[in-house]
Enzyme design. Structure first.
Site, PDB file in Angstrom:
ATOM      1  N   ARG A  68      74.526  63.761 -91.451  1.00  0.00           N
ATOM      2  CA  ARG A  68      74.147  62.983 -90.264  1.00  0.00           C
ATOM      3  C   ARG A  68      74.193  63.864 -89.023  1.00  0.00           C
ATOM      4  NH1 ARG A  68      74.600  57.508 -90.081  1.00  0.00           N
ATOM      5  NH2 ARG A  68      75.502  57.547 -88.001  1.00  0.00           N
ATOM      6  N   ARG A  76      72.745  73.413 -84.855  1.00  0.00           N
ATOM      7  CA  ARG A  76      71.699  74.022 -84.035  1.00  0.00           C
ATOM      8  C   ARG A  76      71.932  75.513 -83.802  1.00  0.00           C
ATOM      9  NH1 ARG A  76      71.495  69.180 -81.001  1.00  0.00           N
ATOM     10  NH2 ARG A  76      70.422  67.693 -82.322  1.00  0.00           N
ATOM     11  N   ARG A 129      85.964  51.180 -93.766  1.00  0.00           N
ATOM     12  CA  ARG A 129      86.816  51.588 -92.652  1.00  0.00           C
ATOM     13  C   ARG A 129      86.600  50.577 -91.537  1.00  0.00           C
ATOM     14  NH1 ARG A 129      90.846  54.264 -93.586  1.00  0.00           N
ATOM     15  NH2 ARG A 129      90.928  55.179 -91.495  1.00  0.00           N
ATOM     16  N   ARG A 165      87.819  59.251 -80.753  1.00  0.00           N
ATOM     17  CA  ARG A 165      86.987  59.522 -79.585  1.00  0.00           C
ATOM     18  C   ARG A 165      87.312  58.571 -78.443  1.00  0.00           C
ATOM     19  NH1 ARG A 165      81.240  58.292 -82.800  1.00  0.00           N
ATOM     20  NH2 ARG A 165      81.935  56.391 -83.760  1.00  0.00           N
ATOM     21  N   GLU A 223      89.097  55.026 -79.541  1.00  0.00           N
ATOM     22  CA  GLU A 223      88.701  54.481 -80.850  1.00  0.00           C
ATOM     23  C   GLU A 223      89.662  54.970 -81.933  1.00  0.00           C
ATOM     24  OE1 GLU A 223      84.503  54.877 -81.854  1.00  0.00           O
ATOM     25  OE2 GLU A 223      85.033  55.165 -83.963  1.00  0.00           O
ATOM     26  N   TYR A 249      75.372  52.662 -95.026  1.00  0.00           N
ATOM     27  CA  TYR A 249      75.684  53.224 -93.705  1.00  0.00           C
ATOM     28  C   TYR A 249      74.384  53.310 -92.890  1.00  0.00           C
ATOM     29  CZ  TYR A 249      78.301  56.614 -90.710  1.00  0.00           C
ATOM     30  OH  TYR A 249      78.940  57.280 -89.695  1.00  0.00           O
ATOM     31  N   ASP A 304      71.928  53.125 -89.699  1.00  0.00           N
ATOM     32  CA  ASP A 304      71.858  53.145 -88.240  1.00  0.00           C
ATOM     33  C   ASP A 304      71.069  51.910 -87.817  1.00  0.00           C
ATOM     34  OD1 ASP A 304      73.272  55.454 -87.773  1.00  0.00           O
ATOM     35  OD2 ASP A 304      71.517  56.752 -87.967  1.00  0.00           O
TER      36      ASP A 304
HETATM   37  N1  UDP Z   1      82.107  64.336 -87.624  1.00  0.00           N
HETATM   38  C1  UDP Z   1      83.011  65.351 -87.437  1.00  0.00           C
HETATM   39  N2  UDP Z   1      83.310  65.747 -86.162  1.00  0.00           N
HETATM   40  C2  UDP Z   1      82.760  65.152 -85.078  1.00  0.00           C
HETATM   41  C3  UDP Z   1      81.828  64.120 -85.271  1.00  0.00           C
HETATM   42  C4  UDP Z   1      81.534  63.723 -86.562  1.00  0.00           C
HETATM   43  O1  UDP Z   1      83.542  65.886 -88.391  1.00  0.00           O
HETATM   44  O2  UDP Z   1      83.081  65.559 -83.937  1.00  0.00           O
HETATM   45  C5  UDP Z   1      81.810  63.931 -89.026  1.00  0.00           C
HETATM   46  C6  UDP Z   1      82.704  62.787 -89.524  1.00  0.00           C
HETATM   47  O3  UDP Z   1      82.983  62.979 -90.879  1.00  0.00           O
HETATM   48  C7  UDP Z   1      81.827  61.571 -89.322  1.00  0.00           C
HETATM   49  C8  UDP Z   1      80.433  62.114 -89.627  1.00  0.00           C
HETATM   50  O4  UDP Z   1      80.470  63.455 -89.107  1.00  0.00           O
HETATM   51  O5  UDP Z   1      82.186  60.533 -90.190  1.00  0.00           O
HETATM   52  C9  UDP Z   1      79.296  61.343 -89.010  1.00  0.00           C
HETATM   53  O6  UDP Z   1      79.456  61.287 -87.604  1.00  0.00           O
HETATM   54  P1  UDP Z   1      78.601  60.325 -86.686  1.00  0.00           P
HETATM   55  O7  UDP Z   1      78.804  60.744 -85.285  1.00  0.00           O
HETATM   56  O8  UDP Z   1      77.226  60.231 -87.229  1.00  0.00           O
HETATM   57  O9  UDP Z   1      79.347  58.937 -86.927  1.00  0.00           O
HETATM   58  P2  UDP Z   1      79.096  57.512 -86.244  1.00  0.00           P
HETATM   59  O10 UDP Z   1      78.514  57.729 -84.899  1.00  0.00           O
HETATM   60  O11 UDP Z   1      78.237  56.740 -87.192  1.00  0.00           O
HETATM   61  O12 UDP Z   1      80.476  56.972 -86.158  1.00  0.00           O
END
Ligand code: UDP
Length: 377
Positions: A176, A180, A254, A285, A308, A356, A358
């Site tokens: 996901r 870059r 979760r 976060r 969160e 999962y 979006d």
């Molecule tokens: N992830 C990570 N570090 C970060 C952000 C995301 O390791 O700083 C990993 C983590 O395992 C997470 C996955 O990437 O479950 C997907 O992140 P995403 O931001 O897509 O999650 P969402 O926004 O759906 O909560």
């Protein structure tokens, strides 16, 4: 419930889309029910009275899609602002761009690579690991960014979010996140992005605003299930295992907990989402909602944040993310077998499909479901 021909269970993004298509495409009445006291599911937002800031009640939801059809569908009901999501992550007291980009690599290693040097640099790091066919999240992440960046930015965050060893998680979760070789720091690359101009609630109100749609809140499906006429089609967007009273066991989810604060400063963190990669910071976060709408003015001198916390789901909690272990997949198969035996009941959306999704994928799946199934009822 007499005469009810189409019952949509759940007023989230999937349920609202389906109800609208039933009304518009079929020209028939749809009743939408939700056990909560609001529409919009987890996309719901509310206005914080102290500051006037629109707060996303279930964490930040940013709309983004490549799908023209989804964009056109939603644009009938709202305009979107020009917000482009950028995430910053904090690790050991320093901040970096997330997803990992050239700035992240250069500042983490104290170097100044050029884009064309990144591939060899990362290859030299992940070569030490000898991963040819990554089987899980950890192996996949290391194969993409190497061990050091994985340990800094992914391992701790993932452990906090999923509370299990990244070796036990599906590799697809990490894909996901893009990686870059440039300084590009937009989180999403989709052509269409933004936040509903006048808020999520207005968007969902307008989708449901149709003479053939009736919405009833604070209404529990399981309390009226037995009163439904036989010919009533059910579009169920709740948890599939709950529908069958968990007869094959619980699917694992979760859940999240948000700790809201009104901060006594005009700007708390300078961005809408700050990730915390360190394992010893208990939250994953901090959201600061005012940044999602740079076009709005917040004159209160204060700002709303939420920390969160990820937690294990138990019955009664809100399910957010399907964990999708091997055991879950086996259970899901059994639930899908039960579902196939149900005449006139359709299982849809993140909870109904245990997927999962979006937001845009949920809308697309709902539209495509309506294309193929509605006329067959
Ligand atoms: N992830 C990570 N570090 C970060 C952000 C995301 O390791 O700083 C990993 C983590 O395992 C997470 C996955 O990437 O479950 C997907 O992140 P995403 O931001 O897509 O999650 P969402 O926004 O759906 O909560």
């Amino acid at each position: 419930m007499e005469g009810c021909r189409h019952l949509v269970v759940g007023a989230g993004i999937t349920g609202c889309t389906i109800a609208r298509q039933i009304a518009e495409e079929l020209g028939e009445k749809a009743l939408v029910i939700d056990r909560r006291d609001h529409i919009g599911g987890n996309c719901h937002s509310h206005i914080n009275e102290d500051t006037g800031v629109e707060v996303h009640s279930y964490g930040t939801h940013i709309f983004h899609t490549k799908e023209r059809r989804v964009w056109d569908f939603l644009n009938q009901f709202t305009e979107f602002n020009s917000y482009r999501h950028k995430v910053v992550t904090t690790y050991e007291g320093r901040t970096f761009h997330m997803p990992v980009n050239l700035q992240t690599i250069n500042s983490f290693f104290g170097i100044s690579l050029k884009p064309h040097e990144v591939e060899d640099f990362i290859a030299s790091k992940s070569a030490e690991e000898d991963i040819t066919d990554p089987q899980n999240l950890e192996e996949k992440a290391i194969s993409i960014i190497g061990r050091e960046l994985y340990e800094a930015f992914v391992k701790g965050y993932t452990l906090k979010q999923w509370e299990c060893d990244p070796k036990e998680l599906d590799a697809s979760i990490i894909t996901r996140l893009p990686f870059r070789h440039t300084f590009e720091c937009d989180y999403f690359t989709d052509r269409y992005q933004g936040l509903p101009w006048d808020g999520y609630t207005k968007l969902f109100e307008r989708i449901l605003d149709h003479e053939l749609i009736e919405t009833r809140l604070n209404t529990d499906f399981f309390e009226l299930k037995d009163t439904l006429p036989q010919e009533c089609a059910i579009y169920y967007t709740g948890p599939i295992d709950k529908y069958f009273d968990y007869c094959h066991g619980e699917l694992t989810w979760r859940s999240l907990r948000f700790e809201y604060r009104v901060e006594d400063v005009p700007d708390y963190q300078g961005t809408s989402v700050m990730n915390y990669a360190d394992i010893d910071v208990p939250y994953t976060r901090i959201h600061e909602y005012q940044h999602l709408h740079p076009e709005r003015e917040n004159t209160s001198g204060r700002t709303v944040t939420s920390r969160e916390f990820s937690m294990k789901w138990k019955q009664g909690d809100e399910p957010y993310y399907p964990v999708n272990t091997d055991e879950d997949r086996k259970r899901l198969e059994r639930y899908f077998e039960e579902a196939a035996k149900q005449e006139n009941v359709h299982f849809l959306g993140r909870l109904g499909q245990y997927k999962y999704y979006d937001m845009d994928k949920a809308v697309l799946a709902a539209l495509e479901f309506c294309d193929s199934k509605l006329n067959n009822n």
